[in-house]
Enzyme design. Structure first.
Site, mmCIF file in Angstrom:
data_model
loop_
_atom_site.group_PDB
_atom_site.id
_atom_site.type_symbol
_atom_site.label_atom_id
_atom_site.label_comp_id
_atom_site.label_asym_id
_atom_site.label_seq_id
_atom_site.Cartn_x
_atom_site.Cartn_y
_atom_site.Cartn_z
ATOM 1 N N HIS A 1 38.098 48.594 49.426
ATOM 2 C CA HIS A 1 36.870 47.856 48.957
ATOM 3 C C HIS A 1 35.433 48.484 49.391
ATOM 4 O O HIS A 1 34.488 48.337 49.885
ATOM 5 C CB HIS A 1 36.749 46.683 50.189
ATOM 6 C CG HIS A 1 37.879 45.634 49.756
ATOM 7 N ND1 HIS A 1 38.327 45.280 48.608
ATOM 8 C CD2 HIS A 1 38.444 44.608 50.677
ATOM 9 C CE1 HIS A 1 39.334 44.357 48.488
ATOM 10 N NE2 HIS A 1 39.296 44.129 49.799
ATOM 11 N N HIS B 1 34.782 38.450 47.669
ATOM 12 C CA HIS B 1 35.967 38.257 48.488
ATOM 13 C C HIS B 1 35.900 37.047 49.452
ATOM 14 O O HIS B 1 36.086 37.037 50.494
ATOM 15 C CB HIS B 1 36.025 39.575 49.368
ATOM 16 C CG HIS B 1 37.454 39.858 49.848
ATOM 17 N ND1 HIS B 1 38.081 39.116 50.894
ATOM 18 C CD2 HIS B 1 38.367 40.870 49.758
ATOM 19 C CE1 HIS B 1 39.107 39.664 51.424
ATOM 20 N NE2 HIS B 1 39.248 40.642 50.429
ATOM 21 N N GLU C 1 40.583 37.568 43.759
ATOM 22 C CA GLU C 1 39.515 38.362 43.510
ATOM 23 C C GLU C 1 39.620 39.098 41.895
ATOM 24 O O GLU C 1 40.770 39.576 41.886
ATOM 25 C CB GLU C 1 39.685 39.818 44.500
ATOM 26 C CG GLU C 1 39.506 39.225 45.829
ATOM 27 C CD GLU C 1 40.484 40.040 46.653
ATOM 28 O OE1 GLU C 1 39.999 41.299 46.909
ATOM 29 O OE2 GLU C 1 41.373 39.898 47.166
#
Length: 353
Positions: free
Chosen positions: A104, A181, A317
């Site tokens: 991420h 997210h 996602e």
């Protein structure tokens, strides 16, 4: 649209919270730290409003303990193996924050950054819109290029839906894979494991022990076949090697079908039999990660003293494939490279009924 001071970061910078509503029952609140969605209220089958995302009720938890609740993810959503990649003959080491991987965007990805936010004029059919902006300097978390990013949140005036529009430009070649997210729970409380999930995907990405995709495989005859509505609890505890390595679902699905005239396709439908809420996810992205909240371990506490446990929320996602920088660009592995003069764009819609 309302704007209030949400709190101050340890260095004194002010974090603001904006709230957008559409007059039909949908209300979204988001803060300038990470573009975090702190609440998303939608009606149930009886018209009662409830918050359908997990989060905290204070800034300190978002700063120090956030497991990516509600964040804008970047520069690269999901994992890049070995925390590095090669582009145009140069090697770029990245921040390592997930075993040997970069996850991420690294230890201080976009979800940890203070964004600029401003209300903007709604487009036709929209009730309200908010634009988040952030400039990521060259070398941030190891990624090349100065990346200018804007993320637009808009709520519909005609239905209970929330649209996210992403744009990014760079001054040198880089890789980009932005996503969001949110941990969804359509019941507003308890577990999501009895939610019914549909994913129109005939293939998913098998992962290694570090959750890095190794190959794409058919979902046929596996616990990963969500082409028909299926309760998550029905197969999450099956002794399948891929469920064992991920401690549940934490896998990329390659979406079937062609985009419509607006460049969107259905990525998922989530139904909660208890509340009667349904959420459809539509996206311009070719893939989607389904994460079943495997690492929620009871150590985090949300509003009203609610303890978050495994399976209390799930993530859908929309994205390009994880670890794409280590694969040659192809139909199965669409490129995530962005070059000067190009604009990276992506759209995801969450539609509630």
């Amino acid at each position: 649209m309302q704007c209030v001071e949400y709190g101050r970061l340890p260095d004194g910078r002010v974090v603001h919270e904006y709230t957008l509503g559409n007059g039909l029952g949908l209300k979204l609140s988001a803060i300038t730290l990470g573009g975090i969605v702190t609440g998303l209220w939608v009606p149930d089958a009886q018209g009662q409003s409830g918050n359908v995302v997990l989060g905290f009720d204070n800034l300190d938890d978002y700063v120090h303990r956030n497991p990516s609740f509600g964040i804008i993810v970047g520069r690269y959503g999901n994992r890049i193996a070995h925390a590095g990649f090669e582009l145009d003959g140069e090697t770029y080491p990245l921040a390592r924050n997930d075993g040997p991987n970069c996850l991420h965007g690294g230890t201080e990805g976009f979800g940890h950054r203070l964004w600029t936010a401003e209300p903007v004029e709604p487009c036709a059919g929209e009730a309200a819109a908010l634009l988040f902006s952030y400039t990521s300097p060259h070398g941030e978390q190891g990624f090349p290029g100065e990346l200018k990013v804007s993320v637009r949140y808009a709520v519909s005036a005609t239905e209970n839906s929330w649209r996210i529009g992403y744009e990014a430009t760079t001054d040198r070649a880089t890789v980009v894979n932005l996503t969001h997210h949110d941990y969804f729970n359509l019941a507003g409380d308890g577990s999501v494991l009895r939610h019914r999930l549909t994913i129109p995907a005939s293939r998913y990405s098998e992962v290694d022990e570090h959750l890095i995709p190794q190959r794409h495989a058919s979902v046929e005859g596996t616990p990963f076949d969500f082409r028909q509505p299926t309760a998550i609890v029905a197969r999450i505890r099956k002794a399948h090697p891929q469920l064992l390595v991920a401690k549940g679902y934490d896998h990329n699905f390659l979406l079937d079908g062609e985009p419509d005239a607006d460049g969107l396709r259905l990525a998922a439908t989530l139904d909660d039999p208890h509340s009667g809420r349904r959420m459809q996810v539509l996206t311009s992205e070719p893939a989607m990660q389904f994460y079943s909240g495997n690492f929620l371990d009871g150590s985090l506490c949300g509003p009203n003293g609610r303890i978050y446990r495994q399976g209390d929320g799930l993530c859908l996602e929309t994205q390009h494939n994880p670890d794409s920088p280590h694969h040659e660009a192809s139909e199965d592995w669409p490129s995530t490279v962005l070059r000067p003069g190009e604009t990276w764009r992506s759209t995801t819609i969450h539609r509630f009924s």
